[in-house]
Scaffold this active site. Structure first.
Site, PDB file in Angstrom:
ATOM      1  N   SER A 196       0.835  -0.897   0.096  1.00 19.53           N
ATOM      2  CA  SER A 196      -0.064   0.092  -0.028  1.00 19.53           C
ATOM      3  C   SER A 196       0.856   1.065   0.024  1.00 19.53           C
ATOM      4  O   SER A 196       1.973   1.099   0.021  1.00 19.53           O
ATOM      5  CB  SER A 196      -0.915   0.053   1.278  1.00 19.53           C
ATOM      6  OG  SER A 196      -0.336   0.034   2.493  1.00 19.53           O
ATOM      7  N   ALA A 198       1.338   4.939   1.619  1.00 17.94           N
ATOM      8  CA  ALA A 198       1.128   5.811   3.007  1.00 17.94           C
ATOM      9  C   ALA A 198      -0.409   6.322   3.011  1.00 17.94           C
ATOM     10  O   ALA A 198      -0.664   7.012   2.158  1.00 17.94           O
ATOM     11  CB  ALA A 198       2.162   6.783   3.311  1.00 17.94           C
ATOM     12  N   SER A 201       1.108   7.489   7.656  1.00 21.33           N
ATOM     13  CA  SER A 201       2.679   7.387   7.681  1.00 21.33           C
ATOM     14  C   SER A 201       3.351   8.299   6.929  1.00 21.33           C
ATOM     15  O   SER A 201       2.953   8.908   5.757  1.00 21.33           O
ATOM     16  CB  SER A 201       2.956   5.924   7.783  1.00 21.33           C
ATOM     17  OG  SER A 201       3.329   5.328   6.519  1.00 21.33           O
ATOM     18  N   ASP A 258      -8.480   1.660  14.406  1.00 16.12           N
ATOM     19  CA  ASP A 258      -7.525   0.438  14.064  1.00 16.12           C
ATOM     20  C   ASP A 258      -7.848  -0.360  14.941  1.00 16.12           C
ATOM     21  O   ASP A 258      -7.011  -0.928  15.505  1.00 16.12           O
ATOM     22  CB  ASP A 258      -6.178   1.029  13.986  1.00 16.12           C
ATOM     23  CG  ASP A 258      -5.415   0.064  13.045  1.00 16.12           C
ATOM     24  OD1 ASP A 258      -5.889  -0.813  12.417  1.00 16.12           O
ATOM     25  OD2 ASP A 258      -4.191   0.257  13.059  1.00 16.12           O
ATOM     26  N   LYS A 290       1.975   0.471  17.877  1.00 19.52           N
ATOM     27  CA  LYS A 290       0.311   0.241  17.820  1.00 19.52           C
ATOM     28  C   LYS A 290      -0.044  -0.712  19.008  1.00 19.52           C
ATOM     29  O   LYS A 290      -0.909  -0.514  19.658  1.00 19.52           O
ATOM     30  CB  LYS A 290      -0.052  -0.333  16.776  1.00 19.52           C
ATOM     31  CG  LYS A 290      -0.112   0.566  15.255  1.00 19.52           C
ATOM     32  CD  LYS A 290      -0.719  -0.087  14.226  1.00 19.52           C
ATOM     33  CE  LYS A 290      -0.948   0.923  13.142  1.00 19.52           C
ATOM     34  NZ  LYS A 290      -1.479   0.346  11.851  1.00 19.52           N
TER      35      LYS A 290
END
Length: 507
Positions: A196, A198, A201, A258, A290
């Site tokens: 993917s 960003a 990020s 998330d 995370k």
């Protein structure tokens, strides 16, 4: 039809003038859904009402960039427009909003409508928030993951062993994928890596690889490269793999949602759709990662393992050190520099990036039945030290279309901000989130040469005035945004050597 050159980011938008006869006769309202038909194609879009004929005239229907591309006809084409029927899955959405547990067919119906762009952003947000608030049980996570795969394209490489590697994210500079892929490909494993870009990020794998080579490849070209070179490093957006995931991400990220269930479904659906049979998953833990603790990491691991097993995917979860950024560079050009230094065995290459990539590559190599458990690291190290990984990467770069990047003289943002220590001490903490935020404010990833170049890592002793990192930007406004963020919080915490946090990892 009129093409309205507005990027509405994963949402189809139709523009109608307030005085349009169709708008008045059909009783359309702003944010209602319409169906646009032309040349056998149809698009569902959300209505925006305009008062300026410079945008659309009274006899015109405007379409945003994504909707225009999906309809697939030329500007000025005659189209039919009517009110859209409510999505068939709306009743299932309402039940989830009420806190009910959904069945497999409910999730399939919802995800089909999501992939078909039948939901507005408001309805998408309602679904994402409902799944976040009423945490999905593990069987619901499987239902969601399975539905995501079924509503998109699924690749089949016709080989018994297709490997992949993924990190759950949150660690700046963690560009191990661009080292793992050429290592395992040089050993002969098939590793078709679609990554993917960003979203929140400073760089995704696709953004960093784009510094070196073209990453937007048509599916037939991507397949040819994989067949010839046993790998690719490409953007996954052109392959239509788990398309509902891309739509859901467009509302999850602005809300900073998330949740574990949505994360598992997002990652595993993409891997299964890409044809992977074996996956090594990196879960970093640290104070600003995370995942903050080992119990949380183990809970997440068990959820990944349950869903992967139900989907027929062999999974190896690795819990790694997420206390600080990996490597020195944060931003596309800086991260590409670090990757090439490691591949060339440059003595100045960041050793933490090298070691982590070798460990992950070793675990992936051990998926092969001829590699004994525990031997993978040594094989990966030999492939890297011998130059075979560099040769594999150079072949991929040439096949995908080299961009002429010179990592010895990388083109960085021309404006530089040096951030120095205010006091003496030991680096006892580096805030991953704040470093990533500063790099993004400086312009990354849109400006490839923007970002943060780290000079100190955890445990390093510094004196007052020592350089902690450099911020690179191309535009004065970006540098000023980054300067203000650094003034509020430079992301470094100085203390005593005993203050450096310990972490329990599996390497």
């Amino acid at each position: 039809m009129r093409r309205v050159a507005i990027d509405t980011w994963r949402e189809n938008v139709a523009y109608l003038h307030r005085d349009c006869a169709v708008y008045r006769a059909e009783g359309f309202q702003a944010l209602s859904k319409v169906e646009v038909r032309a040349n056998g194609n149809r698009v569902l879009a959300t209505v925006n009402v305009v008062d300026d004929t410079a945008i659309v005239g009274c006899d015109e229907l405007g379409l945003s960039e994504q909707a225009f591309a999906l309809l697939g006809v030329e500007d000025g084409y005659h189209v039919a427009v009517s009110q859209a029927e409510p999505p068939a899955s709306m009743h299932a959405l309402f039940r989830k909003l009420a806190g009910e547990r959904l069945r497999q067919d409910d999730f399939l119906a919802i995800i089909r409508d999501v992939a078909g762009h039948r939901y507005s952003k408001i309805e998408l947000t309602a679904f994402v928030v409902a799944c976040h608030r009423e945490e999905l049980d593990r069987e619901e996570v499987f239902f969601l993951s399975d539905a995501m795969v079924k509503t998109g394209q699924r690749l089949n490489w016709h080989e018994p062993l297709v490997v992949d590697k993924h990190c759950i994210g949150g660690i700046p500079g963690n560009r191990t994928t661009m080292l793992v892929v050429p290592i395992v490909a040089a050993h002969g494993l098939l590793c078709p890596k679609t990554s993917s870009r960003a979203i929140t990020s400073p760089a995704g794998t696709a953004d960093t690889m784009e510094v070196l080579a073209n990453v937007e490849l048509p599916l037939d070209r991507l397949s040819d490269i994989v067949r010839e070179h046993r790998a690719c490093l490409a953007w996954g957006g052109t392959a239509a793999l788990s398309p509902a995931d891309d739509v859901l991400i467009s509302v999850e990220r602005p809300l900073s949602i998330d949740s574990p269930g949505q994360m598992v479904a997002s990652i595993l659906s993409k891997k299964v759709a890409a044809g992977a049979t074996h996956l090594v998953l990196d879960i970093p833990i640290g104070p600003t990662a995370k995942v903050r603790s080992m119990p949380d990491a183990q809970r997440l691991r068990r959820l990944f393992e349950y869903v992967a097993r139900r989907m027929g995917l062999a999974l190896d979860v690795v819990i790694t050190d997420g206390r600080q950024p990996i490597g020195r560079g944060v931003g596309p050009v800086l991260e590409a520099r670090d990757v090439m230094q490691v591949l060339e065995n440059d003595p100045h290459a960041p050793q933490d990036l090298r070691q982590k990539a070798l460990r992950l590559a070793g675990r992936l190599l051990e998926c092969h039945p001829d590699v004994r458990g525990g031997d993978g690291y040594a094989i990966a190290r030999d492939i890297l030290d011998s130059g075979r990984a560099l040769a594999s990467m150079n072949a991929l770069i040439a096949a995908q279309g080299a961009r002429g990047f010179d990592h010895r003289a990388p083109k960085l943002g021309r404006l530089v901000l040096e951030v120095r220590a205010q006091t003496a001490g030991t680096v006892a903490g580096i805030d991953n989130y704040q470093i990533a935020r500063i790099a993004r404010l400086a312009g990354a990833p849109k400006v490839q040469g923007a970002g943060v170049d780290l000079c100190r890592k955890l445990g390093d002793a510094v004196a007052a005035g020592d350089l902690l990192y450099r911020v690179h930007a191309e535009y004065p406004a970006d540098l000023e945004f980054a300067r203000q963020a650094c003034a509020r919080d430079n992301a470094y915490r100085l203390g005593e050597a005993a203050d450096v946090p310990h972490v329990f990892v599996e390497f």
